[in-house]
Design a protein around this motif. Structure first.
Motif, PDB file in Angstrom:
ATOM      1  N   VAL A 263      -2.305   6.883   0.199  1.00  0.00           N
ATOM      2  CA  VAL A 263      -1.738   7.575  -0.964  1.00  0.00           C
ATOM      3  C   VAL A 263      -2.853   8.216  -1.783  1.00  0.00           C
ATOM      4  CG1 VAL A 263      -0.544   7.222  -3.155  1.00  0.00           C
ATOM      5  CG2 VAL A 263       0.351   6.188  -1.077  1.00  0.00           C
ATOM      6  N   LYS A 264      -3.973   7.521  -1.953  1.00  0.00           N
ATOM      7  CA  LYS A 264      -5.090   8.060  -2.730  1.00  0.00           C
ATOM      8  C   LYS A 264      -5.675   9.305  -2.057  1.00  0.00           C
ATOM      9  CE  LYS A 264      -7.853   5.189  -4.773  1.00  0.00           C
ATOM     10  NZ  LYS A 264      -8.929   4.201  -5.034  1.00  0.00           N
ATOM     11  N   GLU A 265      -5.848   9.249  -0.733  1.00  0.00           N
ATOM     12  CA  GLU A 265      -6.363  10.418  -0.012  1.00  0.00           C
ATOM     13  C   GLU A 265      -5.376  11.578  -0.059  1.00  0.00           C
ATOM     14  OE1 GLU A 265      -7.271   9.084   3.914  1.00  0.00           O
ATOM     15  OE2 GLU A 265      -9.066   7.990   3.266  1.00  0.00           O
ATOM     16  N   GLY A 266      -4.086  11.267   0.066  1.00  0.00           N
ATOM     17  CA  GLY A 266      -3.068  12.315  -0.004  1.00  0.00           C
ATOM     18  C   GLY A 266      -3.030  12.981  -1.366  1.00  0.00           C
ATOM     19  N   LEU A 267      -3.172  12.174  -2.408  1.00  0.00           N
ATOM     20  CA  LEU A 267      -3.192  12.737  -3.757  1.00  0.00           C
ATOM     21  C   LEU A 267      -4.418  13.615  -3.965  1.00  0.00           C
ATOM     22  CD1 LEU A 267      -1.831  12.833  -6.537  1.00  0.00           C
ATOM     23  CD2 LEU A 267      -3.174  10.821  -7.154  1.00  0.00           C
ATOM     24  N   GLY A 268      -5.555  13.188  -3.443  1.00  0.00           N
ATOM     25  CA  GLY A 268      -6.777  13.998  -3.541  1.00  0.00           C
ATOM     26  C   GLY A 268      -6.628  15.325  -2.826  1.00  0.00           C
TER      27      GLY A 268
ATOM     28  N   ASN B 119      -3.058  -6.639   4.147  1.00  0.00           N
ATOM     29  CA  ASN B 119      -3.887  -5.575   4.695  1.00  0.00           C
ATOM     30  C   ASN B 119      -3.121  -4.253   4.759  1.00  0.00           C
ATOM     31  OD1 ASN B 119      -6.088  -4.332   5.806  1.00  0.00           O
ATOM     32  ND2 ASN B 119      -5.757  -5.128   7.861  1.00  0.00           N
ATOM     33  N   MET B 120      -1.836  -4.322   5.037  1.00  0.00           N
ATOM     34  CA  MET B 120      -1.005  -3.120   5.108  1.00  0.00           C
ATOM     35  C   MET B 120      -0.905  -2.461   3.733  1.00  0.00           C
ATOM     36  SD  MET B 120       0.578  -1.325   7.207  1.00  0.00           S
ATOM     37  CE  MET B 120       2.058  -0.903   8.031  1.00  0.00           C
ATOM     38  N   ASN B 121      -0.861  -3.265   2.679  1.00  0.00           N
ATOM     39  CA  ASN B 121      -0.768  -2.750   1.328  1.00  0.00           C
ATOM     40  C   ASN B 121      -2.024  -1.966   0.957  1.00  0.00           C
ATOM     41  OD1 ASN B 121       0.284  -2.282  -1.172  1.00  0.00           O
ATOM     42  ND2 ASN B 121      -0.143  -4.313  -1.981  1.00  0.00           N
ATOM     43  N   LEU B 122      -3.197  -2.454   1.368  1.00  0.00           N
ATOM     44  CA  LEU B 122      -4.447  -1.748   1.079  1.00  0.00           C
ATOM     45  C   LEU B 122      -4.520  -0.426   1.838  1.00  0.00           C
ATOM     46  CD1 LEU B 122      -6.967  -4.729   1.084  1.00  0.00           C
ATOM     47  CD2 LEU B 122      -6.075  -3.483  -0.887  1.00  0.00           C
ATOM     48  N   LYS B 123      -4.022  -0.415   3.073  1.00  0.00           N
ATOM     49  CA  LYS B 123      -4.008   0.835   3.855  1.00  0.00           C
ATOM     50  C   LYS B 123      -3.094   1.868   3.201  1.00  0.00           C
ATOM     51  CE  LYS B 123      -5.082  -0.857   8.468  1.00  0.00           C
ATOM     52  NZ  LYS B 123      -4.593  -0.992   9.853  1.00  0.00           N
ATOM     53  N   MET B 124      -1.953   1.409   2.697  1.00  0.00           N
ATOM     54  CA  MET B 124      -1.025   2.336   2.038  1.00  0.00           C
ATOM     55  C   MET B 124      -1.655   2.927   0.782  1.00  0.00           C
ATOM     56  SD  MET B 124       1.695   2.809   3.737  1.00  0.00           S
ATOM     57  CE  MET B 124       2.846   3.439   2.543  1.00  0.00           C
ATOM     58  N   LYS B 125      -2.354   2.095   0.007  1.00  0.00           N
ATOM     59  CA  LYS B 125      -3.018   2.598  -1.199  1.00  0.00           C
ATOM     60  C   LYS B 125      -4.076   3.637  -0.846  1.00  0.00           C
ATOM     61  CE  LYS B 125      -2.388  -1.344  -4.259  1.00  0.00           C
ATOM     62  NZ  LYS B 125      -3.062  -2.408  -5.027  1.00  0.00           N
ATOM     63  N   LYS B 126      -4.818   3.377   0.230  1.00  0.00           N
ATOM     64  CA  LYS B 126      -5.850   4.325   0.656  1.00  0.00           C
ATOM     65  C   LYS B 126      -5.229   5.643   1.102  1.00  0.00           C
ATOM     66  CE  LYS B 126      -9.684   4.866   3.862  1.00  0.00           C
ATOM     67  NZ  LYS B 126     -10.390   4.319   5.002  1.00  0.00           N
TER      68      LYS B 126
END
Length: 58
Positions: A11-16, A2-9
């Motif tokens: 990072v994706k929002e930060g990149l956006g 679950n922590m891995n999915l939060k990190m991906k989210k």
């Protein structure tokens, strides 16, 4: 897992947000450059404008 999915989210929002910030900054730099070029033009802007105007009767 679950922590891995939060990190991906995150990072994706930060990149956006970074891409949005970069786009806005680029637009501001282009506008500033255009204003600087217009300030360097000698003479009146109305005299350098080559548009066509049509005057209709009163």
């Amino acid at each position: 897992m679950n922590m891995n999915l939060k990190m991906k989210k995150i990072v994706k929002e930060g990149l956006g947000l970074f891409l949005l910030y970069s786009f806005i900054t680029l637009c501001l730099f282009m506008a500033t450059e255009r204003i600087n070029r217009l300030d360097q033009v000698e003479g009146d802007f109305r005299n350098t404008n080559h548009s066509v105007s049509v005057q209709f009767g009163k």
